[in-house]
Design a protein around this motif. Structure first.
Motif, PDB file in Angstrom:
ATOM      1  N   SER A 197     121.537  68.311  71.784  1.00 42.00           N
ATOM      2  CA  SER A 197     122.668  67.679  72.462  1.00 42.00           C
ATOM      3  C   SER A 197     122.835  68.235  73.868  1.00 42.00           C
ATOM      4  O   SER A 197     123.020  67.480  74.836  1.00 42.00           O
ATOM      5  CB  SER A 197     123.959  67.893  71.661  1.00 42.00           C
ATOM      6  N   ALA A 198     122.786  69.565  73.993  1.00 35.56           N
ATOM      7  CA  ALA A 198     122.967  70.195  75.299  1.00 35.56           C
ATOM      8  C   ALA A 198     121.870  69.758  76.267  1.00 35.56           C
ATOM      9  O   ALA A 198     122.141  69.425  77.433  1.00 35.56           O
ATOM     10  CB  ALA A 198     122.979  71.709  75.150  1.00 35.56           C
ATOM     11  N   LEU A 199     120.632  69.756  75.804  1.00 33.95           N
ATOM     12  CA  LEU A 199     119.522  69.377  76.672  1.00 33.95           C
ATOM     13  C   LEU A 199     119.598  67.913  77.093  1.00 33.95           C
ATOM     14  O   LEU A 199     119.281  67.562  78.239  1.00 33.95           O
ATOM     15  CB  LEU A 199     118.194  69.650  75.964  1.00 33.95           C
ATOM     16  N   SER A 200     120.029  67.061  76.163  1.00 37.61           N
ATOM     17  CA  SER A 200     120.083  65.628  76.470  1.00 37.61           C
ATOM     18  C   SER A 200     121.070  65.333  77.589  1.00 37.61           C
ATOM     19  O   SER A 200     120.894  64.368  78.338  1.00 37.61           O
ATOM     20  CB  SER A 200     120.463  64.835  75.217  1.00 37.61           C
ATOM     21  N   LEU A 201     122.104  66.146  77.724  1.00 38.66           N
ATOM     22  CA  LEU A 201     123.078  65.939  78.796  1.00 38.66           C
ATOM     23  C   LEU A 201     122.470  66.187  80.169  1.00 38.66           C
ATOM     24  O   LEU A 201     123.011  65.738  81.180  1.00 38.66           O
ATOM     25  CB  LEU A 201     124.285  66.858  78.583  1.00 38.66           C
ATOM     26  N   GLU A 202     121.357  66.903  80.194  1.00 34.27           N
ATOM     27  CA  GLU A 202     120.666  67.194  81.465  1.00 34.27           C
ATOM     28  C   GLU A 202     119.382  66.384  81.620  1.00 34.27           C
ATOM     29  O   GLU A 202     118.621  66.607  82.567  1.00 34.27           O
ATOM     30  CB  GLU A 202     120.321  68.692  81.535  1.00 34.27           C
ATOM     31  N   GLY A 203     119.135  65.486  80.669  1.00 30.84           N
ATOM     32  CA  GLY A 203     117.902  64.707  80.714  1.00 30.84           C
ATOM     33  C   GLY A 203     116.674  65.532  80.397  1.00 30.84           C
ATOM     34  O   GLY A 203     115.560  65.195  80.810  1.00 30.84           O
ATOM     35  N   ILE A 204     116.862  66.598  79.624  1.00 30.56           N
ATOM     36  CA  ILE A 204     115.767  67.495  79.258  1.00 30.56           C
ATOM     37  C   ILE A 204     115.433  67.283  77.783  1.00 30.56           C
ATOM     38  O   ILE A 204     116.343  67.144  76.955  1.00 30.56           O
ATOM     39  CB  ILE A 204     116.158  68.973  79.500  1.00 30.56           C
ATOM     40  N   GLY A 205     114.183  67.304  77.423  1.00 32.13           N
ATOM     41  CA  GLY A 205     113.766  67.206  76.027  1.00 32.13           C
ATOM     42  C   GLY A 205     113.541  68.580  75.429  1.00 32.13           C
ATOM     43  O   GLY A 205     113.391  69.577  76.150  1.00 32.13           O
ATOM     44  N   HIS A 206     113.472  68.633  74.092  1.00 32.93           N
ATOM     45  CA  HIS A 206     113.276  69.936  73.455  1.00 32.93           C
ATOM     46  C   HIS A 206     111.893  70.511  73.765  1.00 32.93           C
ATOM     47  O   HIS A 206     111.673  71.722  73.654  1.00 32.93           O
ATOM     48  CB  HIS A 206     113.495  69.839  71.944  1.00 32.93           C
TER      49      HIS A 206
ATOM     50  N   SER B 118     120.814  86.742  82.899  1.00 32.65           N
ATOM     51  CA  SER B 118     119.704  85.802  82.687  1.00 32.65           C
ATOM     52  C   SER B 118     119.479  84.886  83.883  1.00 32.65           C
ATOM     53  O   SER B 118     118.403  84.314  84.036  1.00 32.65           O
ATOM     54  CB  SER B 118     119.975  84.953  81.450  1.00 32.65           C
ATOM     55  N   GLY B 119     120.495  84.714  84.704  1.00 32.43           N
ATOM     56  CA  GLY B 119     120.393  83.764  85.804  1.00 32.43           C
ATOM     57  C   GLY B 119     120.629  82.326  85.384  1.00 32.43           C
ATOM     58  O   GLY B 119     120.588  81.419  86.222  1.00 32.43           O
ATOM     59  N   ILE B 120     120.880  82.100  84.110  1.00 36.97           N
ATOM     60  CA  ILE B 120     121.145  80.748  83.605  1.00 36.97           C
ATOM     61  C   ILE B 120     122.621  80.435  83.809  1.00 36.97           C
ATOM     62  O   ILE B 120     123.485  81.177  83.334  1.00 36.97           O
ATOM     63  CB  ILE B 120     120.771  80.634  82.117  1.00 36.97           C
ATOM     64  N   ARG B 121     122.909  79.376  84.515  1.00 38.84           N
ATOM     65  CA  ARG B 121     124.298  79.027  84.797  1.00 38.84           C
ATOM     66  C   ARG B 121     124.674  77.637  84.281  1.00 38.84           C
ATOM     67  O   ARG B 121     125.828  77.394  83.946  1.00 38.84           O
ATOM     68  CB  ARG B 121     124.557  79.089  86.309  1.00 38.84           C
ATOM     69  N   THR B 122     123.724  76.726  84.257  1.00 38.55           N
ATOM     70  CA  THR B 122     123.991  75.358  83.811  1.00 38.55           C
ATOM     71  C   THR B 122     122.927  74.933  82.812  1.00 38.55           C
ATOM     72  O   THR B 122     121.887  75.592  82.662  1.00 38.55           O
ATOM     73  CB  THR B 122     123.985  74.381  84.987  1.00 38.55           C
ATOM     74  N   GLY B 123     123.186  73.800  82.173  1.00 39.38           N
ATOM     75  CA  GLY B 123     122.207  73.285  81.224  1.00 39.38           C
ATOM     76  C   GLY B 123     120.864  73.014  81.851  1.00 39.38           C
ATOM     77  O   GLY B 123     119.817  73.180  81.207  1.00 39.38           O
ATOM     78  N   ALA B 124     120.862  72.612  83.113  1.00 40.50           N
ATOM     79  CA  ALA B 124     119.595  72.331  83.798  1.00 40.50           C
ATOM     80  C   ALA B 124     118.741  73.587  83.923  1.00 40.50           C
ATOM     81  O   ALA B 124     117.503  73.505  83.964  1.00 40.50           O
ATOM     82  CB  ALA B 124     119.875  71.743  85.179  1.00 40.50           C
ATOM     83  N   ASP B 125     119.400  74.762  83.954  1.00 37.13           N
ATOM     84  CA  ASP B 125     118.663  76.023  84.078  1.00 37.13           C
ATOM     85  C   ASP B 125     117.924  76.408  82.800  1.00 37.13           C
ATOM     86  O   ASP B 125     117.133  77.362  82.801  1.00 37.13           O
ATOM     87  CB  ASP B 125     119.620  77.166  84.447  1.00 37.13           C
ATOM     88  N   LEU B 126     118.168  75.678  81.707  1.00 33.59           N
ATOM     89  CA  LEU B 126     117.508  76.001  80.438  1.00 33.59           C
ATOM     90  C   LEU B 126     116.040  75.569  80.421  1.00 33.59           C
ATOM     91  O   LEU B 126     115.267  76.043  79.581  1.00 33.59           O
ATOM     92  CB  LEU B 126     118.241  75.343  79.270  1.00 33.59           C
ATOM     93  N   LYS B 127     115.658  74.692  81.327  1.00 36.96           N
ATOM     94  CA  LYS B 127     114.276  74.210  81.346  1.00 36.96           C
ATOM     95  C   LYS B 127     113.307  75.382  81.508  1.00 36.96           C
ATOM     96  O   LYS B 127     113.438  76.204  82.404  1.00 36.96           O
ATOM     97  CB  LYS B 127     114.077  73.205  82.477  1.00 36.96           C
ATOM     98  N   GLY B 128     112.342  75.453  80.567  1.00 40.15           N
ATOM     99  CA  GLY B 128     111.352  76.517  80.591  1.00 40.15           C
ATOM    100  C   GLY B 128     111.812  77.840  80.013  1.00 40.15           C
ATOM    101  O   GLY B 128     111.035  78.803  79.975  1.00 40.15           O
ATOM    102  N   ARG B 129     113.046  77.894  79.528  1.00 42.92           N
ATOM    103  CA  ARG B 129     113.574  79.153  78.998  1.00 42.92           C
ATOM    104  C   ARG B 129     113.466  79.190  77.470  1.00 42.92           C
ATOM    105  O   ARG B 129     113.188  78.192  76.806  1.00 42.92           O
ATOM    106  CB  ARG B 129     115.029  79.351  79.433  1.00 42.92           C
TER     107      ARG B 129
END
Length: 344
Positions: A137-146, A100-111
Motif C-alpha cells: 500500500s505504501a509503495l503504491s502511493l508513490e508509484g513504486i512496485g514491491h 537512514s536518510g529516508i524521509r518519504t515513501g519515494a525514498d524507499l526505492k532500493g532500500r
C-alpha cells in the motif's frame, strides 16, 4: 434442534465491540439467559482448542478480530459466515530511523524493508501478510512496485501467545509485536518496516522514528484495508443453522455496543486500552479521538468490497489455498433480525 450447553468465543486484542461487550458482561448474560455457558478459546489449556482462534475449527463458536485468519479458514473449506463487520481505522505506517536518510515513501526505492516470517506453517502467517499489505500500500502511493525494494524476511520460530497459552511475559498478559523488526533495524539489517495500531504508534514514538508513509486513514479503502481493517464477526455455519436465535442474540448484543460507546466515550477508550494493553492516550492517537464512534456492527457494501479486495491480495500472494465468493460468505439475516427486534 438440539439443546446447546456451551459455545466457544475468541477475540483479538483490538478495538472491537465484541471485546467491549465481553468486558461489560453482556456476552455472558446474553447466553446465560438461554442456559448456555460461554467458554473462551484463548483461555483454554488445550493447544488444539486455542489454535481455533486462527482456524475457526470449533463448532458453535464465534470470533471477532483480524480478518486474515477467518479469510484463510474460509478459503480452506471451513464453513463459516460473516454476520457483522466493524470498521475502526487505525494508524498504519512505514517507519525508519532518522539516520537512514529516508524521509518519504519515494525514498524507499532500493532500500531494505523488513518483513516478519514465521517458520511454523501450521497456521497462516498473518503477521507477514499484514506487513506485506502495508508495504505494498505504501509503495503504491508513490508509484513504486514491491520489486523496486528489497524485502528482507525476518524469520522467527517463537509461538504466538495464543499458541503458547497464558504464560505471562514479564508479568504482562501478552507480548507486543515488532520485536524482531526493531532488533533488525538496530543491527542495520533493514532500513524500514511496517507498524500499525496503538502498539506500532507507541514503538515509533519510543525510538523517535521517521514516519515515512502513513495511510491508516487514507480515503481509498483499498489502501487502508489490512488485517485489522475491517474486523468481521464470524460464526460457524452449524451454529447459525442450528441456533439462529442465539446467533441473533449475539449480534444484537454486540450491535448494542455502538450506542453505549457513544454515550460512554471515556469508558469505551478505557476498555479498548485494557484489551490491547496500552495507555488510553495511545488509543486516541492511533485510532483517532472519535474512536468511540467507530464501533458499529454493520454490513455495508464498502466493507464487503474491501474484504473482497483483501481476499484477492492474500490469494495473489499465496497466503490462502483457494478463491471463494465473499458475497456468499456474508449472511445478513441475524443483523436484519436484530434490527427488526430493536424496531419493535
Amino acid at each position: 434442534m438440539s439443546s446447546l450447553a456451551s459455545v466457544w468465543y475468541t477475540r483479538c486484542p483490538a478495538p472491537t465491540p465484541l471485546s467491549i461487550a465481553h468486558q461489560l458482561g453482556w456476552i455472558d448474560r446474553s447466553f446465560q439467559a438461554a442456559g448456555v455457558a460461554v467458554r473462551s478459546i484463548r483461555d483454554s489449556k488445550d493447544p488444539a482448542v486455542r489454535q481455533s482462534h486462527f482456524t475457526h475449527a470449533l463448532d458453535y463458536a464465534f470470533r471477532q478480530g483480524g480478518n486474515i485468519p477467518p479469510i484463510s479458514a474460509r478459503s480452506g473449506g471451513r464453513e463459516t459466515r460473516v454476520v457483522g463487520i466493524t470498521t475502526t481505522d487505525e494508524f498504519q505506517a512505514i517507519i525508519a530511523l532518522p539516520a537512514s536518510g529516508i524521509r518519504t515513501g519515494a525514498d524507499l526505492k532500493g532500500r531494505r524493508i523488513g518483513v516478519p516470517r514465521k517458520l511454523d506453517q501450521t497456521i497462516i502467517d498473518f503477521q507477514r501478510a499484514t506487513a506485506l499489505k502495508g508495504i505494498v500500500s505504501a509503495l503504491s502511493l508513490e508509484g513504486i512496485g514491491h520489486g523496486d525494494v528489497e524485502l528482507v524476511h525476518l524469520d522467527s520460530a517463537e509461538p504466538t501467545l495464543i499458541e503458547r497459552g497464558n504464560d505471562a511475559f514479564l508479568g504482562l498478559k501478552r507480548r507486543y509485536p515488532y520485536g524482531d523488526e526493531l532488533l533488525a533495524l538496530a543491527r542495520g539489517d533493514i532500513d524500514a518496516f511496517f507498524v500499525k495500531g496503538a502498539e506500532g504508534l507507541v514503538l515509533a514514538n519510543q525510538i523517535s522514528a521517521i514516519v515515512v508513509s502513513e495511510f491508516g486513514f487514507h480515503t481509498d479503502a483499498k489502501i487502508r484495508i489490512n488485517n485489522g481493517t475491517p474486523r468481521p464477526l464470524t460464526v460457524d455455519k452449524r451454529f447459525l443453522d442450528d441456533h439462529f436465535d442465539l446467533v441473533t442474540d449475539l449480534v444484537q448484543t454486540v450491535h448494542g455496543v455502538a450506542a453505549w460507546a457513544q454515550s460512554n466515550p471515556d469508558q469505551a477508550v478505557r476498555f479498548i486500552a485494557n484489551e490491547i494493553g496500552v495507555g488510553e492516550d495511545a488509543i486516541r492517537a492511533a485510532n483517532g479521538p472519535d474512536v468511540h464512534k467507530h464501533l458499529t456492527l454493520s454490513l455495508d457494501d464498502e466493507q464487503v468490497d474491501a474484504f473482497g479486495h483483501f481476499k484477492d491480495f492474500l490469494l495473489e500472494w499465496g497466503f490462502i489455498p483457494a478463491d471463494f465468493d465473499v458475497i456468499e460468505w456474508i449472511d445478513s439475516r441475524p443483523l436484519e433480525a436484530a434490527h427488526r427486534r430493536l424496531a419493535a
